[in-house]
Write a protein that holds these residues in place. Sequence first.
Motif, PDB file in Angstrom:
ATOM      1  N   VAL A  18     -31.039 -47.443 -26.857  1.00 52.73           N
ATOM      2  CA  VAL A  18     -30.910 -45.687 -27.681  1.00 52.73           C
ATOM      3  C   VAL A  18     -30.059 -45.509 -26.923  1.00 52.73           C
ATOM      4  N   ASP A  19     -29.007 -44.335 -27.696  1.00 50.57           N
ATOM      5  CA  ASP A  19     -28.094 -43.996 -27.920  1.00 50.57           C
ATOM      6  C   ASP A  19     -27.805 -41.855 -27.955  1.00 50.57           C
ATOM      7  N   GLY A  20     -27.857 -41.037 -27.477  1.00 45.38           N
ATOM      8  CA  GLY A  20     -27.980 -40.119 -27.929  1.00 45.38           C
ATOM      9  C   GLY A  20     -26.994 -39.349 -27.177  1.00 45.38           C
ATOM     10  N   LYS A  21     -26.128 -38.735 -27.809  1.00 50.05           N
ATOM     11  CA  LYS A  21     -24.607 -37.567 -27.292  1.00 50.05           C
ATOM     12  C   LYS A  21     -24.934 -36.401 -28.258  1.00 50.05           C
ATOM     13  N   LEU A  22     -24.719 -35.291 -27.342  1.00 57.84           N
ATOM     14  CA  LEU A  22     -25.189 -34.245 -27.471  1.00 57.84           C
ATOM     15  C   LEU A  22     -23.067 -33.874 -27.463  1.00 57.84           C
ATOM     16  N   THR A  23     -22.707 -32.699 -28.873  1.00 57.58           N
ATOM     17  CA  THR A  23     -21.500 -32.250 -29.094  1.00 57.58           C
ATOM     18  C   THR A  23     -21.191 -30.560 -28.755  1.00 57.58           C
ATOM     19  N   TYR A  24     -20.545 -30.109 -28.223  1.00 59.76           N
ATOM     20  CA  TYR A  24     -20.964 -28.819 -28.730  1.00 59.76           C
ATOM     21  C   TYR A  24     -19.117 -28.424 -28.099  1.00 59.76           C
ATOM     22  N   ALA A  25     -18.673 -28.151 -29.026  1.00 60.38           N
ATOM     23  CA  ALA A  25     -17.619 -27.333 -29.186  1.00 60.38           C
ATOM     24  C   ALA A  25     -16.991 -25.795 -28.014  1.00 60.38           C
ATOM     25  N   LEU A  26     -16.814 -25.832 -26.805  1.00 61.95           N
ATOM     26  CA  LEU A  26     -16.796 -24.375 -25.993  1.00 61.95           C
ATOM     27  C   LEU A  26     -15.736 -23.371 -26.640  1.00 61.95           C
ATOM     28  N   MET A  27     -14.624 -24.347 -27.129  1.00 63.20           N
ATOM     29  CA  MET A  27     -13.203 -22.959 -28.068  1.00 63.20           C
ATOM     30  C   MET A  27     -12.987 -24.056 -28.153  1.00 63.20           C
ATOM     31  N   ASP A  28     -11.957 -23.550 -28.896  1.00 62.01           N
ATOM     32  CA  ASP A  28     -10.360 -24.569 -29.982  1.00 62.01           C
ATOM     33  C   ASP A  28     -10.336 -25.890 -28.777  1.00 62.01           C
ATOM     34  N   ASN A  29     -10.464 -27.486 -29.411  1.00 58.82           N
ATOM     35  CA  ASN A  29      -9.930 -28.051 -29.043  1.00 58.82           C
ATOM     36  C   ASN A  29     -10.007 -27.923 -27.207  1.00 58.82           C
ATOM     37  N   MET A  30     -11.760 -27.792 -26.850  1.00 59.88           N
ATOM     38  CA  MET A  30     -11.691 -27.698 -25.720  1.00 59.88           C
ATOM     39  C   MET A  30     -13.594 -27.736 -26.260  1.00 59.88           C
ATOM     40  N   ASN A  31     -13.969 -29.563 -25.659  1.00 58.04           N
ATOM     41  CA  ASN A  31     -15.782 -30.311 -26.043  1.00 58.04           C
ATOM     42  C   ASN A  31     -16.247 -30.649 -24.900  1.00 58.04           C
ATOM     43  N   ILE A  32     -17.296 -30.110 -25.047  1.00 53.59           N
ATOM     44  CA  ILE A  32     -18.288 -30.982 -23.509  1.00 53.59           C
ATOM     45  C   ILE A  32     -19.053 -32.335 -24.212  1.00 53.59           C
ATOM     46  N   ASP A  33     -19.324 -32.920 -24.100  1.00 56.23           N
ATOM     47  CA  ASP A  33     -20.366 -34.244 -24.623  1.00 56.23           C
ATOM     48  C   ASP A  33     -21.359 -34.607 -23.335  1.00 56.23           C
ATOM     49  N   ALA A  34     -22.185 -34.536 -23.830  1.00 57.34           N
ATOM     50  CA  ALA A  34     -23.463 -34.949 -22.731  1.00 57.34           C
ATOM     51  C   ALA A  34     -23.915 -36.014 -23.052  1.00 57.34           C
ATOM     52  N   VAL A  35     -24.439 -37.194 -22.993  1.00 56.94           N
ATOM     53  CA  VAL A  35     -24.584 -38.699 -23.286  1.00 56.94           C
ATOM     54  C   VAL A  35     -26.192 -38.772 -22.246  1.00 56.94           C
ATOM     55  N   LEU A  36     -27.238 -39.234 -23.059  1.00 52.58           N
ATOM     56  CA  LEU A  36     -28.073 -40.154 -22.243  1.00 52.58           C
ATOM     57  C   LEU A  36     -28.557 -41.729 -23.255  1.00 52.58           C
ATOM     58  N   ALA A  37     -28.574 -42.622 -22.126  1.00 52.81           N
ATOM     59  CA  ALA A  37     -28.963 -43.861 -22.662  1.00 52.81           C
ATOM     60  C   ALA A  37     -29.507 -45.147 -22.201  1.00 52.81           C
ATOM     61  N   TYR A  38     -30.339 -45.471 -22.992  1.00 52.42           N
ATOM     62  CA  TYR A  38     -31.280 -45.781 -22.684  1.00 52.42           C
ATOM     63  C   TYR A  38     -31.696 -47.759 -22.872  1.00 52.42           C
ATOM     64  N   LEU A  39     -31.336 -48.805 -21.943  1.00 55.64           N
ATOM     65  CA  LEU A  39     -31.915 -50.746 -22.513  1.00 55.64           C
ATOM     66  C   LEU A  39     -32.746 -50.761 -22.159  1.00 55.64           C
ATOM     67  N   VAL A  40     -33.776 -51.672 -23.241  1.00 52.11           N
ATOM     68  CA  VAL A  40     -34.834 -52.501 -23.229  1.00 52.11           C
ATOM     69  C   VAL A  40     -34.279 -53.224 -22.269  1.00 52.11           C
ATOM     70  N   SER A  41     -33.928 -54.318 -21.159  1.00 48.51           N
ATOM     71  CA  SER A  41     -32.892 -55.421 -21.327  1.00 48.51           C
ATOM     72  C   SER A  41     -34.249 -56.324 -21.613  1.00 48.51           C
ATOM     73  N   GLY A  42     -32.934 -57.572 -22.675  1.00 46.51           N
ATOM     74  CA  GLY A  42     -33.600 -58.549 -22.564  1.00 46.51           C
ATOM     75  C   GLY A  42     -32.871 -59.880 -21.720  1.00 46.51           C
ATOM     76  N   ASP A  43     -33.754 -61.311 -22.115  1.00 45.55           N
ATOM     77  CA  ASP A  43     -34.612 -61.908 -20.876  1.00 45.55           C
ATOM     78  C   ASP A  43     -32.784 -63.074 -20.379  1.00 45.55           C
TER      79      ASP A  43
END
Length: 396
Positions: free
Chosen positions: A353-378
Amino acid sequence: MRKVIASAVGLIFAGGVAATTASAVENQFGGYWRTRAFVQDEFNQDGESYGRIDSRTRLYYTAKFNDEFKFVNKFEFDYNWGSEPLGDVGTDGTVFEIKHSYADFTLGNVRTKLGIQGYTIARGFIFDDDFAGIVVAPKFGNVSPSFGYISEKTEDGGGYDYTEGIAFFQVGVQVSDNLNLTPYFIYYSADEGTSVDSEGVVTPEGDWDSFYFGADFNLKMDVGSVWGSLIYNGGDYGDDDIRAFLGALGVDAGIAHGQVFYATGDDDPTDGDMEAFVDPIGAWYYWSEIMGYGIFDNQVSTGSYADGATNIFAVNAGVTVKPADKLTFTADLWYAMLAENDINGEDELGLEVDGKLTYALMDNMNIDAVLAYLVSGDATGDEDVFESGVRLSLKF
């Protein structure tokens, strides 16, 4: 900033350029900058976590002589915070990378790029990287062929006698306003090493001599778009015959998106047939955050391929929403497994499961916040895998 760019450009033109010539050049500047902080836990199934803060600066300079001729350069500086040679206390590192430096010229209806450049073949399943070589692209109305050579090793004489790399030919066809089709043929040659017996006889071990025949398509519709790739991989690896293929399909319907891809693996390494899809050098296809590199592209979880696609089946469903004008949220669900069992007889990589939040702080400048979790297979291991991080980026 432009003084820094101009200084970098001066290194390229150290041989000197006449003032009368320089005055006729249109100087174009641009670039990219980003700083990231991230933590990755259980990627290697060793109970350890890894984290760092790093930065990258890319400076672009193009000398445009006219509409048919320009000289393109891209420079890069990478550093980890608190590490030599550039990110330690005192900085003053001697890190200077040249990413691209090539001539881009058009003669008649034929465009040529010669030098260090970047190129993508088959969405990155075959190639998506920088290289030294040549790309030639004529233009004939709705038909756009291109061919070229990507050099891995090119030496002849002085004890060396080999030419290794990727030769390619593809044709972009604009079938209609909504449909684009690109068939291609690629030949890949590489020497994977040699052995020396007791009598001093040198024998190649596992030379690649493979080819790819396939096609991409892109279809636009009122409700969204559909893309696909189908590739057959033949040739030989040492004494083994290669018989493999890769298929991929994706959809984008505004708020919803998804994709699925499958690359064959080898079910029996001893039968004289290599059925695993061969990844040429420079193959990069990014997909999920943990199993497929994602935006932090530092490592992938145990069991998953590291660059091109091979021995893999993956399926994705996701949504992208804009709750505010400058805010975008993307959520993705991935399931992946090996096409053929690993040496332990396992095949399940897991559910991510992946989640990404992107916010445009100003023209041409972005901030991304990412959370990801893997339920591992064998096939990944006993421990679940986690990743989190932020990235601040600027384009100009």
